[in-house]
Write a protein that holds these residues in place. Structure first.
Motif, PDB file in Angstrom:
ATOM      1  N   ALA A 216       1.010  -1.199  -0.030  1.00 50.54           N
ATOM      2  CA  ALA A 216       0.047   0.112   0.081  1.00 50.54           C
ATOM      3  C   ALA A 216       0.941   1.370  -0.174  1.00 50.54           C
ATOM      4  N   ARG A 217       0.254   2.399  -0.389  1.00 55.34           N
ATOM      5  CA  ARG A 217       1.194   3.564  -0.145  1.00 55.34           C
ATOM      6  C   ARG A 217       1.226   3.809   1.155  1.00 55.34           C
ATOM      7  N   GLU A 218       2.416   4.668   1.666  1.00 61.68           N
ATOM      8  CA  GLU A 218       2.727   4.686   3.023  1.00 61.68           C
ATOM      9  C   GLU A 218       1.861   5.749   3.327  1.00 61.68           C
ATOM     10  N   ASP A 219       1.575   7.024   2.558  1.00 60.61           N
ATOM     11  CA  ASP A 219       0.770   7.913   3.021  1.00 60.61           C
ATOM     12  C   ASP A 219      -0.744   7.277   3.301  1.00 60.61           C
ATOM     13  N   LEU A 220      -0.989   6.241   2.876  1.00 59.23           N
ATOM     14  CA  LEU A 220      -2.483   5.821   2.941  1.00 59.23           C
ATOM     15  C   LEU A 220      -2.666   5.256   4.340  1.00 59.23           C
ATOM     16  N   ILE A 221      -1.627   4.327   4.668  1.00 57.76           N
ATOM     17  CA  ILE A 221      -1.845   3.372   6.106  1.00 57.76           C
ATOM     18  C   ILE A 221      -1.247   3.908   7.118  1.00 57.76           C
TER      19      ILE A 221
ATOM     20  N   SER B 104      -0.609  -6.617 -12.217  1.00 56.72           N
ATOM     21  CA  SER B 104      -0.253  -5.353 -12.594  1.00 56.72           C
ATOM     22  C   SER B 104      -1.337  -4.075 -12.392  1.00 56.72           C
ATOM     23  N   MET B 105      -2.536  -4.442 -12.520  1.00 59.95           N
ATOM     24  CA  MET B 105      -3.774  -3.536 -12.175  1.00 59.95           C
ATOM     25  C   MET B 105      -3.366  -3.299 -10.706  1.00 59.95           C
ATOM     26  N   VAL B 106      -3.534  -4.642  -9.932  1.00 55.70           N
ATOM     27  CA  VAL B 106      -3.529  -4.543  -8.589  1.00 55.70           C
ATOM     28  C   VAL B 106      -2.415  -3.488  -8.054  1.00 55.70           C
ATOM     29  N   VAL B 107      -1.370  -4.006  -8.605  1.00 56.10           N
ATOM     30  CA  VAL B 107      -0.085  -2.985  -8.141  1.00 56.10           C
ATOM     31  C   VAL B 107      -0.324  -1.686  -8.376  1.00 56.10           C
ATOM     32  N   ARG B 108      -0.843  -1.247  -9.692  1.00 56.48           N
ATOM     33  CA  ARG B 108      -1.085   0.199  -9.962  1.00 56.48           C
ATOM     34  C   ARG B 108      -2.288   0.837  -9.114  1.00 56.48           C
ATOM     35  N   ALA B 109      -2.946   0.033  -8.702  1.00 53.55           N
ATOM     36  CA  ALA B 109      -4.013   0.512  -7.824  1.00 53.55           C
ATOM     37  C   ALA B 109      -3.655   0.835  -6.447  1.00 53.55           C
ATOM     38  N   ALA B 110      -2.709  -0.178  -5.998  1.00 51.74           N
ATOM     39  CA  ALA B 110      -2.108   0.347  -4.738  1.00 51.74           C
ATOM     40  C   ALA B 110      -1.383   1.450  -4.769  1.00 51.74           C
ATOM     41  N   GLU B 111      -0.502   1.535  -5.835  1.00 53.40           N
ATOM     42  CA  GLU B 111       0.356   2.543  -6.090  1.00 53.40           C
ATOM     43  C   GLU B 111      -0.551   4.046  -5.977  1.00 53.40           C
TER      44      GLU B 111
ATOM     45  N   TRP C 266       8.116   1.050  -5.362  1.00 61.55           N
ATOM     46  CA  TRP C 266       8.729   1.281  -3.847  1.00 61.55           C
ATOM     47  C   TRP C 266       9.330   2.855  -4.046  1.00 61.55           C
ATOM     48  N   GLU C 267       9.795   3.197  -4.911  1.00 57.49           N
ATOM     49  CA  GLU C 267      10.445   4.453  -5.098  1.00 57.49           C
ATOM     50  C   GLU C 267       9.296   5.497  -5.008  1.00 57.49           C
ATOM     51  N   LYS C 268       8.216   5.236  -5.316  1.00 50.82           N
ATOM     52  CA  LYS C 268       7.078   6.129  -5.340  1.00 50.82           C
ATOM     53  C   LYS C 268       6.045   6.069  -4.120  1.00 50.82           C
ATOM     54  N   GLY C 269       6.708   5.469  -2.968  1.00 47.32           N
ATOM     55  CA  GLY C 269       5.875   5.462  -2.010  1.00 47.32           C
ATOM     56  C   GLY C 269       5.195   4.405  -1.380  1.00 47.32           C
ATOM     57  N   VAL C 270       5.167   3.209  -2.438  1.00 48.78           N
ATOM     58  CA  VAL C 270       4.675   1.839  -2.037  1.00 48.78           C
ATOM     59  C   VAL C 270       5.515   1.158  -0.936  1.00 48.78           C
ATOM     60  N   ILE C 271       4.627   0.635   0.044  1.00 50.31           N
ATOM     61  CA  ILE C 271       5.575  -0.155   1.235  1.00 50.31           C
ATOM     62  C   ILE C 271       4.841  -1.381   1.497  1.00 50.31           C
ATOM     63  N   ARG C 272       5.683  -2.248   2.266  1.00 52.53           N
ATOM     64  CA  ARG C 272       4.883  -3.699   2.639  1.00 52.53           C
ATOM     65  C   ARG C 272       3.814  -3.157   3.761  1.00 52.53           C
ATOM     66  N   ALA C 273       2.522  -3.525   3.587  1.00 54.79           N
ATOM     67  CA  ALA C 273       1.591  -3.078   4.373  1.00 54.79           C
ATOM     68  C   ALA C 273       1.478  -3.974   5.704  1.00 54.79           C
ATOM     69  N   HIS C 274       2.261  -4.934   5.801  1.00 60.31           N
ATOM     70  CA  HIS C 274       2.150  -6.055   6.939  1.00 60.31           C
ATOM     71  C   HIS C 274       3.594  -7.127   6.590  1.00 60.31           C
TER      72      HIS C 274
END
Length: 308
Positions: free
Chosen positions: A171-176, A226-233, A251-259
């Motif tokens: 998920a995006r870090e700024d989301l969670i 790939s759509m799931v990845v982009r949706a999370a991004e 990862w560089e755009k702010g996606v992180i491991r949510a758990h």
């Protein structure tokens, strides 16, 4: 008894294109001939068969029922002839094309970035790719080989294990606000998943020790990983995807491991081909190369290995 001769290739090619488009104009444009040439070939074909293949309605042409049936048969025959022609042209020369059916996200994130190494080793072979997401009959398709994700089951074909995978929540870090500690906390967000793996989130929560999930959860499905990845991004929720499908740019755009939990997937990736094509030179080369790549990749990422 009336003698029926086999139609010419020109007539069959014109008919197949016209039937596919249901348009003489588009068929002429595709084949780089005049519309009158298409019309003449169709007329000769109908006259030879003594069957109406099209109904002319104002400016349109519509396939009749016999025309539709014949178009499917002609298309299959032309496809088989094209495949046979490629095969005989490549036979013994060490050259040729390999027709590969591949999963779209697998091709984009794993296979295509590695192809320069294949072409450096085998410069006379080219790989043509088409998308297929489910098992099919090689007899009815033009493909020589396929990449399959799922159980080691495919009718009338040989399957060879490549590697397994691990599913991670992203998920995006700024989301969670940072990695979530408790698995139950993920239920407060929209859960994104691939519709090809509808049970993945349920399996993930079971592995995380969540015995009982709410009867209704907020979720959204996408056909491609790939759509799931982009949706999370994009911040639409938390996605559950194979870890190696997440590109470095995400990862560089702010996606992180949510758990922190990662889940070994039940299914694996396999190379699939009909047994009778095993001796084709392009397939032999690709088979040897992709097994090397898969073994190195699985070792590097410590991916699940084949179980017996």
């Amino acid at each position: 008894m009336r003698l029926i001769r086999t139609p010419s290739m020109a007539a069959l090619t014109a008919f197949e294109a016209a039937a596919r488009h249901e348009s003489f104009t588009l068929a002429a444009r595709e084949l780089s001939v005049t519309e009158s040439a298409i019309s003449r070939q169709i007329h000769l074909l109908e006259e030879s068969l003594n069957v109406s293949l099209f109904v002319r309605v104002k400016q349109r042409v519509i396939l009749t029922r016999p025309g539709r049936l014949y178009s499917e048969q002609v298309r299959a025959s032309l496809r088989a002839l094209e495949q046979d022609t490629r095969a005989i042209a490549a036979h013994g020369s060490g050259r040729g094309n390999l027709e590969l059916a591949v999963l779209p996200t697998f091709a984009l994130e794993w296979l295509i970035p590695r192809l320069p190494a294949f072409y450096a080793r085998y410069p006379d072979i080219r790989i043509n790719m088409g998308v297929r997401t489910a098992p099919f009959s090689f007899e009815n398709e033009h493909f020589d080989v396929a990449i399959h994700h799922g159980k080691a089951i495919w009718p009338h074909a040989t399957l060879e294990f490549l590697f397994g995978e691990r599913m991670v929540a992203i998920a995006r870090e700024d989301l969670i606000g940072g990695p979530l500690t408790h698995a139950e906390d993920l239920l407060g967000y929209t859960l994104l998943y691939s519709t090809t793996r509808p049970e993945s989130w349920r399996q993930w929560f079971e592995l995380a020790g969540v015995d009982r999930m709410p009867e209704s959860i907020n979720s959204a499905g996408f056909e491609l990983q790939s759509m799931v990845v982009r949706a999370a991004e994009a911040g639409l929720g938390i996605g559950l995807v194979p870890e190696f499908f997440v590109p470095e740019a995400a990862w560089e755009k702010g996606v992180i491991r949510a758990h922190p939990l990662s889940m070994p997937a039940e299914d694996s990736y396999h190379l699939v081909y009909p047994l009778e094509t095993r001796d084709k030179y392009p397939l032999q080369c690709f088979r040897e190369w992709i097994h090397e790549q898969a073994a190195a990749f699985a070792t590097e990422l410590e991916l699940p290995m084949q179980t017996t």
